[in-house]
Motif scaffolding. Sequence first.
Motif, PDB file in Angstrom:
ATOM      1  N   TYR A   1       0.836  -1.208   0.000  1.00  0.00           N
ATOM      2  CA  TYR A   1       0.000   0.000   0.000  1.00  0.00           C
ATOM      3  C   TYR A   1       0.870   1.256   0.000  1.00  0.00           C
ATOM      4  O   TYR A   1       0.639   2.199  -0.761  1.00  0.00           O
ATOM      5  N   ALA A   2       1.903   1.230   0.848  1.00  0.00           N
ATOM      6  CA  ALA A   2       2.778   2.405   0.954  1.00  0.00           C
ATOM      7  C   ALA A   2       3.509   2.668  -0.366  1.00  0.00           C
ATOM      8  O   ALA A   2       3.837   3.811  -0.684  1.00  0.00           O
ATOM      9  N   MET A   3       3.754   1.612  -1.125  1.00  0.00           N
ATOM     10  CA  MET A   3       4.503   1.762  -2.388  1.00  0.00           C
ATOM     11  C   MET A   3       3.577   2.003  -3.587  1.00  0.00           C
ATOM     12  O   MET A   3       4.065   2.122  -4.719  1.00  0.00           O
ATOM     13  N   SER A   4       2.276   2.087  -3.349  1.00  0.00           N
ATOM     14  CA  SER A   4       1.344   2.329  -4.470  1.00  0.00           C
ATOM     15  C   SER A   4       1.783   3.559  -5.242  1.00  0.00           C
ATOM     16  O   SER A   4       2.098   4.593  -4.644  1.00  0.00           O
ATOM     17  N   GLY A   5       1.816   3.440  -6.537  1.00  0.00           N
ATOM     18  CA  GLY A   5       2.147   4.582  -7.387  1.00  0.00           C
ATOM     19  C   GLY A   5       3.631   4.920  -7.421  1.00  0.00           C
ATOM     20  O   GLY A   5       4.032   5.843  -8.131  1.00  0.00           O
TER      21      GLY A   5
ATOM     22  N   GLU B   1      12.140  -5.767  -4.430  1.00  0.00           N
ATOM     23  CA  GLU B   1      11.170  -5.276  -3.424  1.00  0.00           C
ATOM     24  C   GLU B   1       9.786  -5.884  -3.678  1.00  0.00           C
ATOM     25  O   GLU B   1       9.067  -6.235  -2.740  1.00  0.00           O
ATOM     26  N   TYR B   2       9.446  -5.983  -4.964  1.00  0.00           N
ATOM     27  CA  TYR B   2       8.160  -6.605  -5.321  1.00  0.00           C
ATOM     28  C   TYR B   2       8.120  -8.051  -4.814  1.00  0.00           C
ATOM     29  O   TYR B   2       7.146  -8.488  -4.206  1.00  0.00           O
TER      30      TYR B   2
ATOM     31  N   ASP C   1      -1.253 -14.235 -10.430  1.00  0.00           N
ATOM     32  CA  ASP C   1      -2.383 -13.346 -10.105  1.00  0.00           C
ATOM     33  C   ASP C   1      -2.144 -11.961 -10.716  1.00  0.00           C
ATOM     34  O   ASP C   1      -3.047 -11.373 -11.319  1.00  0.00           O
ATOM     35  N   ASP C   2      -0.924 -11.470 -10.584  1.00  0.00           N
ATOM     36  CA  ASP C   2      -0.602 -10.139 -11.107  1.00  0.00           C
ATOM     37  C   ASP C   2      -0.541 -10.141 -12.637  1.00  0.00           C
ATOM     38  O   ASP C   2      -0.893  -9.148 -13.284  1.00  0.00           O
TER      39      ASP C   2
ATOM     40  N   ARG D   1      -1.253   0.027  -8.214  1.00  0.00           N
ATOM     41  CA  ARG D   1      -0.401  -1.073  -7.771  1.00  0.00           C
ATOM     42  C   ARG D   1       0.638  -1.397  -8.832  1.00  0.00           C
ATOM     43  O   ARG D   1       0.305  -1.671  -9.986  1.00  0.00           O
ATOM     44  N   ILE D   2       1.927  -1.323  -8.460  1.00  0.00           N
ATOM     45  CA  ILE D   2       2.992  -1.575  -9.424  1.00  0.00           C
ATOM     46  C   ILE D   2       3.420  -3.045  -9.291  1.00  0.00           C
ATOM     47  O   ILE D   2       4.008  -3.438  -8.281  1.00  0.00           O
ATOM     48  N   THR D   3       3.087  -3.838 -10.299  1.00  0.00           N
ATOM     49  CA  THR D   3       3.419  -5.269 -10.231  1.00  0.00           C
ATOM     50  C   THR D   3       4.436  -5.620 -11.322  1.00  0.00           C
ATOM     51  O   THR D   3       4.849  -4.769 -12.107  1.00  0.00           O
ATOM     52  N   LEU D   4       4.823  -6.906 -11.364  1.00  0.00           N
ATOM     53  CA  LEU D   4       5.971  -7.293 -12.193  1.00  0.00           C
ATOM     54  C   LEU D   4       5.892  -6.879 -13.669  1.00  0.00           C
ATOM     55  O   LEU D   4       6.903  -6.395 -14.211  1.00  0.00           O
TER      56      LEU D   4
END
Length: 337
Positions: free
Chosen positions: A163-167, A175-176, A224-225, A248-251
Motif C-alpha cells: 500500500y505504501a509503495m502504491s504509485g 522489493e516486489y 495473479d498479477d 499497484r505496481i506489479t511485475l
Amino acid sequence: MNSNSTPAALSGRKDLEDIYKGISEDLDRVEESLQVFSSSSNLLVSEISTYLFQKDGKRIRPALLLLCARLLGYQGRDHILTAALVEFIHTASLIHDDIIDNADVRRGRDSVHARWGPNISVLLGDYLYIKTLGLSLESEHPQVIRILTDISAQMIEGELTEYAMSGNLELGEQEYFEIISKKTASLFSASCQIGGILGRATPDEEGSLVAYGRNLGMTFQIIDDLLDFSGNERDLGKPILSDLSEGRITLPLIYTLNQDGHRNRQRLIGLLSDKKSAAEGKEEILKIVKSNGALEYTFKKAEEFSVKSKETLSQFPASAHREALALLSEYVLSREK
Ligand code: FPP
Ligand code: MG
C-alpha cells in the motif's frame, strides 16, 4: 498467453478436483468445519459466513496442509481443524484486502465490502481472524499458534508495504518479490509447514515443505498479477486491470519500466504518474506492457518459482500425494482463474 506454454487441461476447476482426489474426504470435512466454526447466533455473522463459505473457492491452502500431512503419513485428527484455520485466515485477509483495494467483485460475486459496506467488513474480517486464533488453542500442536500469528504479522507487513509503495514507479523487482513473499507466499508456506509438523517432519523435511510452499505462493501471486493484465474477467471472477486502477505496481510494469531507453518507457511513466491518468489510460498501458514482452517475462519468472517448488519435492519418496503437490505447482502456473 500462457495457454501455449502449459497444458490447457490443468487450468480449470475440474482439474483441481482431480489433483485433490486423494484428499477429497478430508476436504469435505474441512468444508463442514468451516460451516460449524463460522456459525453464530449473531445474524450478520451467520448471514455473511453462509455467503462466504460456499464451495466455490479453490481451497489451495487447506489442500496444501492436508497433502503435506498425508505425504508424511499423518493419521491423527488435527489436520481438519488446522486446514480450516488456514482457510479462515485467507478469507479474513481477502475481506480486508477488498476494502483496501476498493474491489467490488470477488469470485464472480459482490465482495463482502460491496454488499455490506466497509464497517461491517472490517468487523467480519476481525471476527474470523480472532476466531482462528481462539480455535488454534484447540490444536494438539502448540506450534500452530506461533506459526499462524507470525505469518499473519507478515501478511499485514506485506500488505502495508504494498500500500505504501502504491504509485511508486521506483519499486524494484526484488522489493516486489519481498512484498508478495510476505503478503501471499507466507500463508502458503505456513500451510505446508503445519502439515509437516503434523506429520512429524524432520527439520530437513520441514525446511523443504516451507520452501515448496513459499515458491508455490510466489508462483501464485505472480500469476495473479499477470492475470490482472492478460486474464479474462469471466474466468477470473474479478475485473482485470484493477491493480492499475489502484496504482499497484506489479511485475509486468516493473519489467517495462526497467527497459531503459525503450521508447515507450517515458510514455508509460507519464501515464502512470498519477492514479487518475493511469485509470483512464489503462488500455494504452496494457498495449505498451504487451508490446515489450513483459507478460512473457512475468510468466517466465512465475515458471522459475514453480520449477523450484517442484524440485524441493524430490527429497520425498514418490507417492500419490507427492504427485498431487507437483501437479499443484503446474496448476498454479497454468491457471486462468
Ligand atoms: C490479495 O492480494 C491479498 C493478500 C494475499 C493478503 C492480504 C492481507 C491483508 C489484508 C492483511 C490482513 C491479514 C489478516 C491475517 C487479517 P491481491 O490484492 O493482489 O489479490 P486479489 O487480486 O485476489 O485481490
Ligand atoms: Mg486485492
